[in-house]
Design a protein around this motif. Structure first.
Motif, mmCIF file in Angstrom:
data_model
loop_
_atom_site.group_PDB
_atom_site.id
_atom_site.type_symbol
_atom_site.label_atom_id
_atom_site.label_comp_id
_atom_site.label_asym_id
_atom_site.label_seq_id
_atom_site.Cartn_x
_atom_site.Cartn_y
_atom_site.Cartn_z
ATOM 1 N N PRO A 130 -27.801 -22.482 13.866
ATOM 2 C CA PRO A 130 -26.326 -20.944 13.063
ATOM 3 C C PRO A 130 -27.100 -20.280 13.937
ATOM 4 N N PHE A 131 -27.745 -20.099 13.249
ATOM 5 C CA PHE A 131 -29.198 -18.063 12.757
ATOM 6 C C PHE A 131 -29.461 -17.359 14.602
ATOM 7 N N PHE A 132 -29.783 -18.915 15.093
ATOM 8 C CA PHE A 132 -30.857 -18.544 15.921
ATOM 9 C C PHE A 132 -29.015 -17.712 17.415
ATOM 10 N N PRO A 170 -31.172 -5.211 24.070
ATOM 11 C CA PRO A 170 -32.253 -5.192 25.408
ATOM 12 C C PRO A 170 -32.140 -6.879 26.210
ATOM 13 N N GLN A 171 -31.636 -6.439 26.673
ATOM 14 C CA GLN A 171 -32.019 -8.291 27.529
ATOM 15 C C GLN A 171 -33.496 -8.508 27.886
ATOM 16 N N ARG A 172 -33.766 -7.955 28.437
ATOM 17 C CA ARG A 172 -35.116 -9.143 28.875
ATOM 18 C C ARG A 172 -35.959 -9.235 27.638
ATOM 19 N N LEU A 173 -36.276 -8.211 26.201
ATOM 20 C CA LEU A 173 -36.536 -8.518 25.525
ATOM 21 C C LEU A 173 -35.717 -9.716 24.393
ATOM 22 N N ILE A 174 -34.887 -9.898 24.503
ATOM 23 C CA ILE A 174 -33.847 -10.905 23.904
ATOM 24 C C ILE A 174 -34.393 -12.666 24.499
ATOM 25 N N ASP A 175 -34.703 -12.156 25.577
ATOM 26 C CA ASP A 175 -34.826 -13.378 26.629
ATOM 27 C C ASP A 175 -35.778 -13.654 25.889
ATOM 28 N N GLU A 176 -36.983 -13.100 26.532
ATOM 29 C CA GLU A 176 -37.777 -13.161 25.838
ATOM 30 C C GLU A 176 -37.847 -14.092 24.303
ATOM 31 N N LEU A 177 -37.497 -13.141 23.581
ATOM 32 C CA LEU A 177 -37.411 -13.653 21.951
ATOM 33 C C LEU A 177 -37.266 -15.005 21.715
ATOM 34 N N ALA A 178 -35.771 -15.205 22.455
ATOM 35 C CA ALA A 178 -35.724 -16.303 22.828
ATOM 36 C C ALA A 178 -35.874 -17.593 23.489
ATOM 37 N N ILE A 179 -36.840 -16.977 24.998
ATOM 38 C CA ILE A 179 -38.123 -18.345 25.058
ATOM 39 C C ILE A 179 -39.239 -18.919 23.419
ATOM 40 N N LEU A 180 -39.798 -17.573 23.409
ATOM 41 C CA LEU A 180 -40.638 -18.151 22.271
ATOM 42 C C LEU A 180 -40.193 -18.456 21.118
ATOM 43 N N PHE A 181 -38.772 -19.038 20.924
ATOM 44 C CA PHE A 181 -38.492 -19.121 19.682
ATOM 45 C C PHE A 181 -38.170 -20.882 20.042
ATOM 46 N N VAL A 182 -37.743 -21.149 21.220
ATOM 47 C CA VAL A 182 -37.955 -22.409 21.440
ATOM 48 C C VAL A 182 -38.499 -23.193 21.825
ATOM 49 N N ILE A 183 -39.962 -22.136 22.114
ATOM 50 C CA ILE A 183 -41.631 -22.941 21.842
ATOM 51 C C ILE A 183 -42.404 -23.280 20.853
ATOM 52 N N VAL A 184 -41.675 -22.557 19.371
ATOM 53 C CA VAL A 184 -41.855 -22.560 18.525
ATOM 54 C C VAL A 184 -41.582 -23.101 17.976
ATOM 55 N N ARG A 216 -47.076 -26.488 9.885
ATOM 56 C CA ARG A 216 -45.251 -26.879 9.522
ATOM 57 C C ARG A 216 -44.586 -24.963 9.463
ATOM 58 N N SER A 217 -45.119 -24.752 7.568
ATOM 59 C CA SER A 217 -44.790 -24.086 7.589
ATOM 60 C C SER A 217 -44.851 -23.004 8.493
ATOM 61 N N ILE A 218 -46.190 -22.749 8.514
ATOM 62 C CA ILE A 218 -46.545 -21.643 9.871
ATOM 63 C C ILE A 218 -45.105 -21.624 10.802
ATOM 64 N N LEU A 219 -45.412 -21.718 11.414
ATOM 65 C CA LEU A 219 -44.093 -22.278 12.285
ATOM 66 C C LEU A 219 -42.507 -21.909 12.461
ATOM 67 N N TRP A 220 -42.500 -21.956 11.615
ATOM 68 C CA TRP A 220 -40.797 -22.478 10.297
ATOM 69 C C TRP A 220 -40.828 -20.446 9.911
ATOM 70 N N SER A 221 -42.192 -20.048 9.272
ATOM 71 C CA SER A 221 -41.817 -18.633 9.601
ATOM 72 C C SER A 221 -41.969 -18.114 10.418
ATOM 73 N N LEU A 222 -42.803 -18.262 11.215
ATOM 74 C CA LEU A 222 -42.758 -17.409 12.499
ATOM 75 C C LEU A 222 -41.364 -17.362 13.936
ATOM 76 N N GLY A 223 -40.341 -18.436 13.521
ATOM 77 C CA GLY A 223 -39.300 -18.816 14.559
ATOM 78 C C GLY A 223 -38.166 -18.350 13.022
ATOM 79 N N PHE A 224 -38.471 -18.173 12.307
ATOM 80 C CA PHE A 224 -37.199 -16.571 10.970
ATOM 81 C C PHE A 224 -37.202 -15.548 11.012
ATOM 82 N N ALA A 225 -38.832 -15.393 11.579
ATOM 83 C CA ALA A 225 -38.856 -13.627 12.067
ATOM 84 C C ALA A 225 -38.764 -13.323 13.643
#
Length: 132
Positions: free
Chosen positions: A61-63, A76-90, A106-115
């Motif tokens: 939901p937050f994502f 900026p759509q390009r930046l939104i797209d890039e961060l969204a792709i990065l979120f999916v990878i994470v 796993r906790s590090i990746l969760w924190s990165l995804g939250f950031a």
């Protein structure tokens, strides 16, 4: 649809496939008449898959809101797209570390995804300062 919106859909599929794959792999041992039977999740891998699935439900939901809000507020759509792709990878890496029983990573990746979610969510507030 934007790339980020496809990433929202991909995140939904990821948390569904996380548990569906374990149920499919346990063909004959999974009773669909009792899908929440605790006995099925006694196996450590299945228990971790259930945990990853539940965390995916919690993170989704937050994502989704962050992406839609950033787009609605004309970030900026390009930046939104890039961060969204990065979120999916994470999140994909997160699922694999959850299944592989790597709690620290796993906790590090969760924190990165939250950031990443925080960055997407607040992007409209800082769009004037972004170099995009």
């Amino acid at each position: 649809m934007t790339i980020a919106e496809w990433c929202v859909f991909g995140t939904l599929l990821l948390y569904l496939l996380t548990i569906a794959s374990v149920k499919w792999a346990a063909y004959g041992r999974f009773d669909n008449a009792k899908p929440r039977d605790p006995a099925f999740y006694q196996d450590p891998l299945r228990a971790r898959a259930l945990g990853a699935h539940q965390n995916g439900i919690e993170a989704f939901p937050f994502f989704a809101v962050a992406v839609l809000l950033a787009e609605f507020r004309l970030g900026p759509q390009r930046l939104i797209d890039e961060l969204a792709i990065l979120f999916v990878i994470v999140r994909i890496a997160y699922v694999f570390t959850y299944l592989g029983n790597r709690p620290t990573l796993r906790s590090i990746l969760w924190s990165l995804g939250f950031a990443i979610n925080i960055a997407i969510f607040f992007m409209p507030a800082f769009k004037g300062y972004l170099p995009v």
